[in-house]
Structure formats: C-alpha cells, structure tokens
Design an enzyme around this catalytic site. Structure first.
Site, PDB file in Angstrom:
ATOM      1  N   GLY A 184      -8.504 -22.064 -44.190  1.00  0.00           N
ATOM      2  CA  GLY A 184      -8.661 -23.754 -43.213  1.00  0.00           C
ATOM      3  C   GLY A 184      -8.086 -23.270 -41.845  1.00  0.00           C
ATOM      4  N   GLU A 209      -7.255 -17.094 -48.212  1.00  0.00           N
ATOM      5  CA  GLU A 209      -8.851 -17.284 -47.971  1.00  0.00           C
ATOM      6  C   GLU A 209      -9.331 -17.750 -46.738  1.00  0.00           C
ATOM      7  OE1 GLU A 209      -9.312 -20.072 -51.092  1.00  0.00           O
ATOM      8  OE2 GLU A 209      -8.898 -18.870 -52.687  1.00  0.00           O
ATOM      9  N   PRO A 210      -8.999 -16.909 -45.420  1.00  0.00           N
ATOM     10  CA  PRO A 210      -9.498 -17.356 -44.244  1.00  0.00           C
ATOM     11  C   PRO A 210     -10.925 -16.894 -44.143  1.00  0.00           C
ATOM     12  CG  PRO A 210      -8.440 -15.267 -44.124  1.00  0.00           C
ATOM     13  CD  PRO A 210      -8.210 -15.704 -45.620  1.00  0.00           C
ATOM     14  N   GLY A 211     -11.898 -17.976 -43.734  1.00  0.00           N
ATOM     15  CA  GLY A 211     -13.267 -17.658 -43.432  1.00  0.00           C
ATOM     16  C   GLY A 211     -13.288 -17.549 -41.678  1.00  0.00           C
ATOM     17  N   ARG A 234     -23.570 -26.734 -36.610  1.00  0.00           N
ATOM     18  CA  ARG A 234     -22.510 -27.476 -36.405  1.00  0.00           C
ATOM     19  C   ARG A 234     -22.249 -28.633 -35.508  1.00  0.00           C
ATOM     20  NH1 ARG A 234     -18.706 -25.327 -34.792  1.00  0.00           N
ATOM     21  NH2 ARG A 234     -17.225 -26.035 -36.318  1.00  0.00           N
ATOM     22  N   TYR A 267     -21.256 -31.807 -37.941  1.00  0.00           N
ATOM     23  CA  TYR A 267     -19.696 -32.134 -37.586  1.00  0.00           C
ATOM     24  C   TYR A 267     -19.451 -32.491 -36.042  1.00  0.00           C
ATOM     25  CZ  TYR A 267     -19.500 -28.569 -41.408  1.00  0.00           C
ATOM     26  OH  TYR A 267     -19.753 -27.590 -42.765  1.00  0.00           O
ATOM     27  N   CYS A 323     -37.593 -31.177 -33.964  1.00  0.00           N
ATOM     28  CA  CYS A 323     -38.034 -32.516 -33.976  1.00  0.00           C
ATOM     29  C   CYS A 323     -37.200 -33.532 -34.604  1.00  0.00           C
ATOM     30  CB  CYS A 323     -39.514 -32.741 -34.549  1.00  0.00           C
ATOM     31  SG  CYS A 323     -40.696 -31.812 -33.558  1.00  0.00           S
ATOM     32  N   GLU A 324     -35.729 -33.607 -34.052  1.00  0.00           N
ATOM     33  CA  GLU A 324     -34.658 -34.390 -34.395  1.00  0.00           C
ATOM     34  C   GLU A 324     -33.987 -34.764 -33.289  1.00  0.00           C
ATOM     35  OE1 GLU A 324     -33.826 -35.338 -37.706  1.00  0.00           O
ATOM     36  OE2 GLU A 324     -35.160 -34.229 -38.863  1.00  0.00           O
ATOM     37  N   TYR A 340     -19.807 -20.161 -40.283  1.00  0.00           N
ATOM     38  CA  TYR A 340     -20.610 -21.306 -40.402  1.00  0.00           C
ATOM     39  C   TYR A 340     -21.739 -21.367 -39.367  1.00  0.00           C
ATOM     40  CZ  TYR A 340     -16.684 -21.867 -43.416  1.00  0.00           C
ATOM     41  OH  TYR A 340     -15.708 -21.658 -43.955  1.00  0.00           O
TER      42      TYR A 340
HETATM   43  C1  LIG Z   1     -14.543 -22.707 -47.429  1.00  0.00           C
HETATM   44  C2  LIG Z   1     -13.370 -22.136 -48.077  1.00  0.00           C
HETATM   45  C3  LIG Z   1     -12.393 -21.388 -47.728  1.00  0.00           C
HETATM   46  C4  LIG Z   1     -12.502 -21.111 -46.170  1.00  0.00           C
HETATM   47  O1  LIG Z   1     -12.230 -21.959 -45.171  1.00  0.00           O
HETATM   48  P1  LIG Z   1     -12.033 -21.705 -43.660  1.00  0.00           P
HETATM   49  O2  LIG Z   1     -11.802 -23.120 -42.959  1.00  0.00           O
HETATM   50  O3  LIG Z   1     -13.511 -20.825 -43.184  1.00  0.00           O
HETATM   51  O4  LIG Z   1     -11.181 -20.600 -43.588  1.00  0.00           O
HETATM   52  C5  LIG Z   1     -11.440 -20.934 -48.306  1.00  0.00           C
HETATM   53  N1  LIG Z   1     -11.130 -21.251 -49.601  1.00  0.00           N
HETATM   54  C6  LIG Z   1     -12.271 -22.108 -50.087  1.00  0.00           C
HETATM   55  C7  LIG Z   1     -11.604 -22.587 -51.486  1.00  0.00           C
HETATM   56  C8  LIG Z   1     -13.013 -22.509 -49.508  1.00  0.00           C
HETATM   57  O5  LIG Z   1     -13.960 -23.447 -50.097  1.00  0.00           O
END
Ligand SMILES: *Cc1c(COP(=O)(O)O)cnc(C)c1O
Length: 432
Positions: free
Chosen positions: A238, A292-294, A331, A335, A362-363, A391
C-alpha cells in the site's frame, strides 16, 4: 526515484532513447526500467535490515514474467491473489515457499494447487474459507499453513476503491472478532497457524495510517503469541508513489513557474520515512515481518508510450487524440487517477496549451488528462504517460476489440520485448 530523463532533447529510459523502442515495436507500448525496479527493491530491503523480513512483491501490480524473474533473482517472495499468479511466479523461477496467497474468494482448485506447491501461507479472510482449506488439506493428508487477515479499521486516506482496512470493506476479519476465529482455526486439525496479516489499502502517501494499524494490531499479536506458535506478521503493501511531477529531477529551461511549484509540492512517502515509522514498533513485536509492496516497486518504473493520432478543436476544448486508450491504462477512468504526460521530444520553450488527452475508445471516460496544460504537440508525436508500471498493463483489456499492447524491459543500454503485441487474430483465438 526513476530512470526516465531527457538527454540531448529526447526522453530516455536508462540508456535507451524511448523513440527507438516505439519505432521498433510500435505504440501503445509499455516500457519498464529494470534498474528502477531493482533500486526500489534493494532500498526497501536495506531500510528493513533491523528486522527479520521478507519482501513479497504483490504480483497483481504487474505480473509480466520478466519482472517476476528480476525480483525472484533479487531474492523476493511474492504475494499472489489467484492460482494464475502462482503459475506465473513458478514459471518465472520463483518458489512457492516464498508465496503468500491472499484474496477473499479462493476457489477449491486454487487452494488445492497452492497446497500441492507448498505456499508459505494462506492469508485467510473468513471462517468459511478457513473450514474449506481445512477440509481440502485433510483430503490430501497435509496441514495448511495459515494466517488470518485482520481488518484494523483505520482510514488510509486513499481513494475509496483502494481502501481496504475500514470495517465497511469486504476485506479481513474485525479486530474484536479475530481472536475467536483463531480459536476456531486451532480446533481444525489440518490447519497450522503461522501468522497475522493485514493490508489497509493502496496508494497511501502518509506513514501515520501504517503506524496506527500496527499499534492497533500489536496487542492482539501479544495475546495470540501466548497461545500459538506465531512466526510472522505481514503488514501488507500500500505504500504510495508520486504521480504528479514524478518526472521532475532538477529544473529545465522550458519549465514554467507552475512546473517548478508542482515539483516542490509533491512529497512522496519515502522508503526511509516508511521504514522509520514501521521498524521500531515491529522490532518490539519481535516476529518475522512480511511486506507486500506492489505499486512502490514497479509504479514509477514504467511508462506507456503513445502516439498522437489527431488534434481536434471543439467548441469548448482542444482534444489530443492518442493511440492508447482506457483499455490499455484504465486508472484515470477507474480511480480518477493522475498520470503525468510528457512529450518524448523535449520541449524547447515554455509554451503551454490546455488540452484533453483522450483515447480512441467509445466511452467519454476514455481520457488520460482533462484541461491539462501541456507543451503544444503535433500529430504523429510521441507522448509518455508516466508512472504506468503498476496496475497498467495488468488491468488492460481487449475492450473495443483492441489488441493488448506490447511490453519492453530496459536494462542499461539494452531493451527487449517481454510481451509481444497481440494481433487481431489473437482477439478471436479462444472463441468457438
Ligand atoms: C493489492 C495488494 C497488495 C499490494 O498493494 P500496493 O498498493 O500495490 O502495494 C498487497 N497485499 C494485498 C493483500 C493486496 O491485495
């Protein structure tokens, strides 16, 4: 930080002129910087050295196998949310033993697959799921490692679609109820309690919600530690990134005063700030920490290159119609997110005009920017939609029967195709 910069009047990714990648592979085209991804991973890893920790990259942010391989080779684990993601991780050379399996709706097939491969933990979100995992594990004669996802009910101050840690969200189990669910888990013979998990949302740009969530969950962990052999506390992902003026490093002659102000106003949640906030309370707790960084790892590491197809002057507005659409990068439509847009050919002066940058879909929601002050652009010119590494492609679709874009990975002065552009034949391949 990222590795996109102007050099001799052109936008580069590391040592590669983006124009070359667009000329070779066409547009729309996603381009990722391997150096940026690894830099983010290593800086986060280094900042967490005081903790026994494992960074589990959230695959859903960008699941291209080349990127997974890069991170697997660097030592990362993975946070997966489907059997498909586990399959991708294994194909890319990752190990199941470093995978945490998240999500509120895991299917029987997915649970069986993850058990057979031996994931590190199932992060469980309901009593019903707990019972199902136990039943499946029993039928296979194994014990399933589990953690419960707690919902600490904190406001992450983010868009409501990406907030997950409030009590009204579908995610996790409420703090007041979770101890009872641990008791239930302890009674189920084919489960093995391993940890506690939380994830409060995405694109969080302030450290305070993380601190608040850890503080709220810490007493629960103390209590659980007395009863169960807990191994880890997963604090989720997050961590937010800078989308506005992400590109700004030093000022340029062609910057307007507005550019300069924007560049000084965008203070990201830095890796150092984040670590300084979470490390002390997590040391106190004393468990192994999973993260869990994405977005943090890949967001600023990617751009979407697009070519201007037409300029259209309407009564109220000027539209820049580009060849990328909301199907390639959803995105802004989903969002209301902001992506910085810059010309690949460096502007020569401070001239700006207010335009809407829109796609061909077409939106009316198919836009990348509205009333944006951009340097004037011409038909055929290349633009870069910045910070599109997370994303972006992962959420792309074939809407309007548009083939999925290609993806390129840059490493130093080399660039290679890591996913070819779909053809029109691909659009109908699976139909019968
Ligand atoms: C989506 C998700 C993440 C990653 O979120 P980011 O905002 O991309 O860091 C980590 N853990 C869980 C359980 C998620 O669903």
């Amino acid at each position: 930080m990222h590795s996109f910069h102007y050099r001799e009047g052109e936008l580069y990714c590391e040592e590669v002129a983006l124009r070359r990648a667009a000329d070779e592979f066409g547009t729309p085209l996603y381009v990722y910087s391997a150096g940026t991804i690894l830099d983010h991973y290593r800086r986060l890893d280094a900042a967490l050295v005081p903790l026994d920790h494992l960074i589990c990259y959230a695959v859903k942010a960008n699941s291209n196998g080349a990127i997974l391989k890069l991170l697997a080779d660097a030592g990362a684990g993975f946070d997966i949310v489907s059997g498909g993601e586990l399959f991708r991780v294994l194909k890319a050379g990752g190990t199941a033993a470093k995978c945490t399996f998240a999500g509120v709706g895991k299917s029987r097939e997915e649970i069986e697959y993850a058990l057979a491969e031996g994931v590190l933990s199932f992060n469980v979100e309901s009593e019903a799921e707990l019972e199902r995992i136990d039943r499946i594990a029993r039928s296979k004669g194994v014990k399933a490692p589990i953690a419960l996802r707690v919902n600490p009910d904190v406001d992450a101050g983010t868009h409501r679609y990406v907030s997950t840690g409030r009590s009204e969200n579908k995610f996790g189990i409420g703090l007041d109820h979770v101890a009872a669910v641990y008791e239930q888990a302890a009674r189920l013979p084919n489960l093995s309690i391993r940890g506690v998990q939380m994830h409060i949302g995405s694109q969080i740009t302030d450290a305070a919600p993380f601190a608040e969530a850890i503080a709220k969950v810490a007493p629960l962990i103390e209590e659980l530690k007395q009863r169960y052999p807990l191994e880890f506390f997963s604090v989720g992902g997050g961590i937010g990134i800078v989308y506005e003026s992400s590109f700004a490093s030093g000022s340029r002659d062609w910057w307007t005063e507005k550019d300069r102000v924007a560049a000084t106003m965008t203070l990201p949640l830095t890796i150092a700030d984040y670590a300084a906030t979470i490390v002390p309370p997590l040391r106190e707790i004393g468990l192994r920490v999973l993260l869990e960084p994405g977005r943090l790892l890949v967001g600023n590491a990617g751009v979407l290159l697009t070519r201007v197809r037409y300029l259209k002057q309407a009564a109220q507005k000027k539209f820049v119609i580009v060849d990328a659409g909301m199907n390639d990068l959803i995105r802004p439509a989903l969002y209301q997110s902001y992506h910085e847009i810059v010309p690949v050919r460096e502007p020569s002066d401070k001239a700006r005009e207010s335009v809407d940058v829109v796609g061909p879909v077409c939106e009316s929601g198919d836009f990348f920017a509205q009333d944006r002050e951009l340097p004037p652009v011409n038909e055929g010119e290349l633009l870069a939609l910045m910070s599109a590494g997370a994303y972006g492609f992962a959420m792309a679709s074939n809407y309007n029967s548009r083939p999925l874009p290609a993806e390129v990975l840059v490493q130093g002065d080399r660039f290679s195709l890591i996913r070819q552009r779909q053809t029109t034949e691909d659009l109908i391949r699976d139909e019968c």
